[in-house]
Design an enzyme around this catalytic site. Structure first.
Site, mmCIF file in Angstrom:
data_model
loop_
_atom_site.group_PDB
_atom_site.id
_atom_site.type_symbol
_atom_site.label_atom_id
_atom_site.label_comp_id
_atom_site.label_asym_id
_atom_site.label_seq_id
_atom_site.Cartn_x
_atom_site.Cartn_y
_atom_site.Cartn_z
ATOM 1 N N ALA A 177 69.690 -17.579 -3.636
ATOM 2 C CA ALA A 177 69.249 -16.195 -3.389
ATOM 3 C C ALA A 177 67.844 -16.093 -2.782
ATOM 4 O O ALA A 177 67.308 -14.992 -2.686
ATOM 5 C CB ALA A 177 69.337 -15.337 -4.649
ATOM 6 N N ALA A 178 67.275 -17.216 -2.329
ATOM 7 C CA ALA A 178 65.975 -17.112 -1.637
ATOM 8 C C ALA A 178 66.129 -16.256 -0.382
ATOM 9 O O ALA A 178 65.258 -15.438 -0.049
ATOM 10 C CB ALA A 178 65.459 -18.492 -1.275
ATOM 11 N N GLY A 179 67.251 -16.434 0.306
ATOM 12 C CA GLY A 179 67.504 -15.630 1.509
ATOM 13 C C GLY A 179 67.644 -14.155 1.165
ATOM 14 O O GLY A 179 67.213 -13.276 1.925
ATOM 15 N N ASP A 180 68.240 -13.870 0.016
ATOM 16 C CA ASP A 180 68.387 -12.466 -0.406
ATOM 17 C C ASP A 180 67.017 -11.874 -0.762
ATOM 18 O O ASP A 180 66.727 -10.715 -0.443
ATOM 19 C CB ASP A 180 69.326 -12.366 -1.612
ATOM 20 C CG ASP A 180 70.705 -12.921 -1.292
ATOM 21 O OD1 ASP A 180 71.126 -12.802 -0.127
ATOM 22 O OD2 ASP A 180 71.344 -13.483 -2.196
HETATM 23 O O1 RIB Z 1 72.865 -15.701 -1.812
HETATM 24 C C1 RIB Z 1 73.142 -16.160 -3.103
HETATM 25 C C2 RIB Z 1 74.383 -15.508 -3.614
HETATM 26 O O2 RIB Z 1 75.483 -15.966 -2.871
HETATM 27 C C3 RIB Z 1 74.733 -15.834 -5.045
HETATM 28 O O3 RIB Z 1 74.131 -14.963 -5.969
HETATM 29 C C4 RIB Z 1 76.252 -15.786 -5.048
HETATM 30 O O4 RIB Z 1 76.777 -14.745 -5.796
HETATM 31 C C5 RIB Z 1 76.653 -15.687 -3.589
HETATM 32 O O5 RIB Z 1 77.015 -14.408 -3.238
#
Ligand code: RIB
Length: 319
Positions: free
Chosen positions: A254-257
């Site tokens: 989730a670093a990209g998120d």
């Molecule tokens: O970007 C990370 C996410 O990718 C995780 O939280 C997982 O659920 C997938 O969607």
């Protein structure tokens, strides 16, 4: 600008339960390895990006679907607890989305996503939430919901003049009419190679990837290059390379998120694209120092403190 005057960020995307095993080595096909521990975290690229924005203190609404199973309440509580407006998150029959994640010793990961309820985010959900979308300063979308919904969303946003930031993950072919509507496109290294068709010789060539993506009609790109940092280019000529912040990596999930949520927040706060990318690189750096997806998202104070320590010398390029 008061919070009431801020145009919200709207995220249309997935909500997953992340089933995470830490391993010494990510297994190859046919291989069995022993894990050291197992945890369940709230995740999903859409929900993670919404939580990233909320943790930074900016108003954010999520459009998405939860199932009715053992994960549903926990996933809802995580969004609500972070401060995400979940009035457009519905529950549908069946299971929630689930991600099976292996995290290796250097924080690297491999992920399998089973969409569950996310597959039921449909074009009619875009139409039924049109007022929310019209109110948005920017709409964030990823590719863990059906492609027909993504296509409908981008055409509605183009019609309503609402900018779209797309995290093109997991990589999936995108129709030309969708690509032409995207204001900001934010692939990681694997995805950039997929969308630009780059072989070994261009894989690490940001300028070639920029030219290939601009040729598809995309208006602005941010290449998330992991330990190499971030490369930003906008059609107006703005260009910036931002080195990664020197932090101790525990889990890159989730670093990209974290980056996308913070980049959108920076833009909404009136920062320039380059300043926003720097702000987002700091938020993403903090996220990799902690385990899990949503639990790892940075607050505004933490992000600004990291920027103060390292930020002023990190961006090269204009804008
Ligand atoms: O970007 C990370 C996410 O990718 C995780 O939280 C997982 O659920 C997938 O969607």
């Amino acid at each position: 600008m008061t919070r009431d005057e801020q145009k919200p960020i709207v995220v249309v995307g997935s909500i997953n339960a992340d089933l995470v095993a830490h391993v010494e080595k990510i297994p190859r096909s046919g291989e069995t390895v022993l894990g050291s521990d197992f945890t369940i975290h709230p995740g999903g690229k859409g929900a993670n990006q919404a939580v990233a924005v909320a943790r930074l203190g900016y108003p954010v609404l999520m459009i998405g679907k939860l199932g009715i199973d053992a994960f549903s309440d926990q996933l809802r509580a995580s969004l609500r607890g972070a401060g995400v407006d979940i009035r457009a998150v519905d529950r549908v029959e069946g299971a929630c989305g689930v991600a099976l994640i292996e995290v290796g010793p250097r924080g690297e990961n491999s992920i399998v996503v089973v969409p569950g309820a996310n597959a039921k985010v449909l074009p009619e959900d875009i139409d039924s939430n049109i007022e929310i979308l019209r109110s948005a300063g920017v709409v964030l979308v990823q590719l863990e919901i059906p492609m027909q919904t993504v296509a409908h969303l981008t055409s509605v946003c183009a019609r309503e003049h609402v900018p779209v930031m797309m995290d093109p993950a997991p990589a999936h072919e995108l129709p030309p009419e969708v690509l032409r509507t995207i204001r900001w496109f934010t692939p990681n290294e694997t995805e950039a190679a997929f969308y630009t068709g780059s072989g070994a010789e261009t894989q690490y060539d940001s300028h070639k990837q920029r030219d290939a993506l601009f040729a598809l009609g995309i208006q602005g790109i941010v290449l998330k290059q992991g330990a190499r940092g971030v490369y930003l280019a906008d059609l107006d000529g703005t260009e910036a390379a931002i080195p990664a912040f020197p932090v101790e990596t525990v889990d890159t999930t989730a670093a990209g998120d974290a980056f996308n949520g913070a980049f959108a927040t920076g833009l909404m706060l009136g920062k320039s694209p380059t300043e926003s990318a720097l702000f987002a690189a700091a938020a993403a750096a903090i996220s990799v120092t902690r385990p899990g997806a949503q639990p790892s998202m940075a607050s505004r104070e933490e992000t600004e403190a990291l920027l103060e320590r390292f930020g002023s010398v990190r961006a090269s390029g204009g804008g």
